[in-house]
Structure formats: structure tokens, C-alpha cells
Scaffold this motif. Sequence first.
Motif, PDB file in Angstrom:
ATOM      1  N   ALA A   1       0.832  -1.202   0.000  1.00  0.00           N
ATOM      2  CA  ALA A   1       0.000   0.000   0.000  1.00  0.00           C
ATOM      3  C   ALA A   1       0.871   1.259   0.000  1.00  0.00           C
ATOM      4  O   ALA A   1       0.570   2.239  -0.683  1.00  0.00           O
ATOM      5  N   ALA A   2       1.981   1.212   0.749  1.00  0.00           N
ATOM      6  CA  ALA A   2       2.888   2.363   0.801  1.00  0.00           C
ATOM      7  C   ALA A   2       3.547   2.592  -0.563  1.00  0.00           C
ATOM      8  O   ALA A   2       3.659   3.735  -1.015  1.00  0.00           O
ATOM      9  N   CYS A   3       3.958   1.517  -1.232  1.00  0.00           N
ATOM     10  CA  CYS A   3       4.566   1.645  -2.568  1.00  0.00           C
ATOM     11  C   CYS A   3       3.573   2.239  -3.557  1.00  0.00           C
ATOM     12  O   CYS A   3       3.924   3.104  -4.363  1.00  0.00           O
ATOM     13  N   THR A   4       2.348   1.773  -3.489  1.00  0.00           N
ATOM     14  CA  THR A   4       1.306   2.304  -4.372  1.00  0.00           C
ATOM     15  C   THR A   4       1.076   3.779  -4.098  1.00  0.00           C
ATOM     16  O   THR A   4       0.971   4.589  -5.027  1.00  0.00           O
TER      17      THR A   4
ATOM     18  N   LEU B   1       4.029   9.280   4.427  1.00  0.00           N
ATOM     19  CA  LEU B   1       4.367   7.919   4.864  1.00  0.00           C
ATOM     20  C   LEU B   1       4.604   7.852   6.369  1.00  0.00           C
ATOM     21  O   LEU B   1       4.225   6.866   7.013  1.00  0.00           O
ATOM     22  N   LEU B   2       5.219   8.901   6.922  1.00  0.00           N
ATOM     23  CA  LEU B   2       5.429   8.937   8.372  1.00  0.00           C
ATOM     24  C   LEU B   2       4.083   8.902   9.106  1.00  0.00           C
ATOM     25  O   LEU B   2       3.947   8.233  10.136  1.00  0.00           O
ATOM     26  N   SER B   3       3.093   9.597   8.550  1.00  0.00           N
ATOM     27  CA  SER B   3       1.763   9.604   9.188  1.00  0.00           C
ATOM     28  C   SER B   3       1.073   8.246   9.073  1.00  0.00           C
ATOM     29  O   SER B   3       0.138   7.963   9.809  1.00  0.00           O
ATOM     30  N   ARG B   4       1.556   7.392   8.185  1.00  0.00           N
ATOM     31  CA  ARG B   4       0.992   6.051   8.012  1.00  0.00           C
ATOM     32  C   ARG B   4       1.788   4.984   8.776  1.00  0.00           C
ATOM     33  O   ARG B   4       1.557   3.793   8.595  1.00  0.00           O
ATOM     34  N   GLY B   5       2.761   5.423   9.564  1.00  0.00           N
ATOM     35  CA  GLY B   5       3.506   4.490  10.393  1.00  0.00           C
ATOM     36  C   GLY B   5       4.770   3.935   9.775  1.00  0.00           C
ATOM     37  O   GLY B   5       5.351   2.988  10.297  1.00  0.00           O
ATOM     38  N   ILE B   6       5.209   4.514   8.674  1.00  0.00           N
ATOM     39  CA  ILE B   6       6.449   4.077   8.027  1.00  0.00           C
ATOM     40  C   ILE B   6       7.587   4.937   8.578  1.00  0.00           C
ATOM     41  O   ILE B   6       7.446   6.151   8.672  1.00  0.00           O
ATOM     42  N   ASP B   7       8.718   4.314   8.931  1.00  0.00           N
ATOM     43  CA  ASP B   7       9.831   5.099   9.485  1.00  0.00           C
ATOM     44  C   ASP B   7      10.518   5.895   8.376  1.00  0.00           C
ATOM     45  O   ASP B   7      10.359   5.627   7.187  1.00  0.00           O
ATOM     46  N   ASN B   8      11.312   6.884   8.795  1.00  0.00           N
ATOM     47  CA  ASN B   8      11.929   7.839   7.879  1.00  0.00           C
ATOM     48  C   ASN B   8      12.833   7.162   6.848  1.00  0.00           C
ATOM     49  O   ASN B   8      12.764   7.449   5.648  1.00  0.00           O
ATOM     50  N   ALA B   9      13.705   6.257   7.285  1.00  0.00           N
ATOM     51  CA  ALA B   9      14.643   5.592   6.370  1.00  0.00           C
ATOM     52  C   ALA B   9      13.895   4.756   5.339  1.00  0.00           C
ATOM     53  O   ALA B   9      14.230   4.762   4.143  1.00  0.00           O
ATOM     54  N   THR B  10      12.881   4.047   5.773  1.00  0.00           N
ATOM     55  CA  THR B  10      12.083   3.222   4.861  1.00  0.00           C
ATOM     56  C   THR B  10      11.328   4.096   3.872  1.00  0.00           C
ATOM     57  O   THR B  10      11.221   3.756   2.687  1.00  0.00           O
TER      58      THR B  10
END
Length: 127
Positions: free
Chosen positions: A12-15, A34-43
Motif C-alpha cells: 500500500a505504501a509503494c502504491t 508515509l510517516l503519518s501512516r507508520g512508516i519510518d523515515n529511512a524506509t
Amino acid sequence: MEQQIHDDMMHAACTRVAQLLLAGKPDQQIVNDLLSRGIDNATAWALIARQKAVIQEHKAAKAKKNVSLGALWLVVGLVVVVATFLSSSAVGHYMATWMVVWGTILFGCIQMLSGLGQLLSAQRSVE
């Protein structure tokens, strides 16, 4: 089960990254999303880089296809011209009729040049 949830979240994040990149959003805005969706900064930054590469590959493949198809149309048009000219010359008539397929030749040239422009643009955006 946990791995499946993680995989679904990454898909979903890639999309989402691809959608935002194609919409012309700046990288930092995508990272914040992405940060607001729970993905860390490096990712988040890694996803952006990967999606940019995927988009770039897609653009280059499309450009190469346009160059190839344009060249094909151009060659087909030229083959028709040469074949009809040679067959009319073989008849031996001074005023023999032969065919010039301007549309096919012109379409081939335009599509091939368009593809070359797309390919150059795709290569410039990588550098």
C-alpha cells in the motif's frame, strides 16, 4: 500472519508513493505522508528511491517501444515505396506508376522521434 500485514502495508505504501510521485508531489511531502501512516523515515526515503527507479524504467521501456514501432512504420513505408518503384521500373514504361505512402513514413518518423525525445528525457532525469 504478521508478515502478511507488513507486506500489505508495504504494498500500500509503494502504491501511495507511486501515486504521489506521478502527481508531482515533492519528496518531503511524500515522506511526511508515509510517516503519518507508520512508516519510518529511512524506509520512506528508500520507498521513494525505489518507486522513482520503477517509474524511470517504465518510461524508458515505453520510449524504446515508441522508437521501435516508429522505425517499423518507417521501414514498412520505405519498403512499399522501393517495391512499387522497382516493379514499375521492371515494366519498362517511362511514365510507370509507383506508390509513395507518405502517411506511413511520416507517422513512423514522428513516432520514432517522439520516442527518442522520451528516451533522452528519461535518461536526463536519471542523471
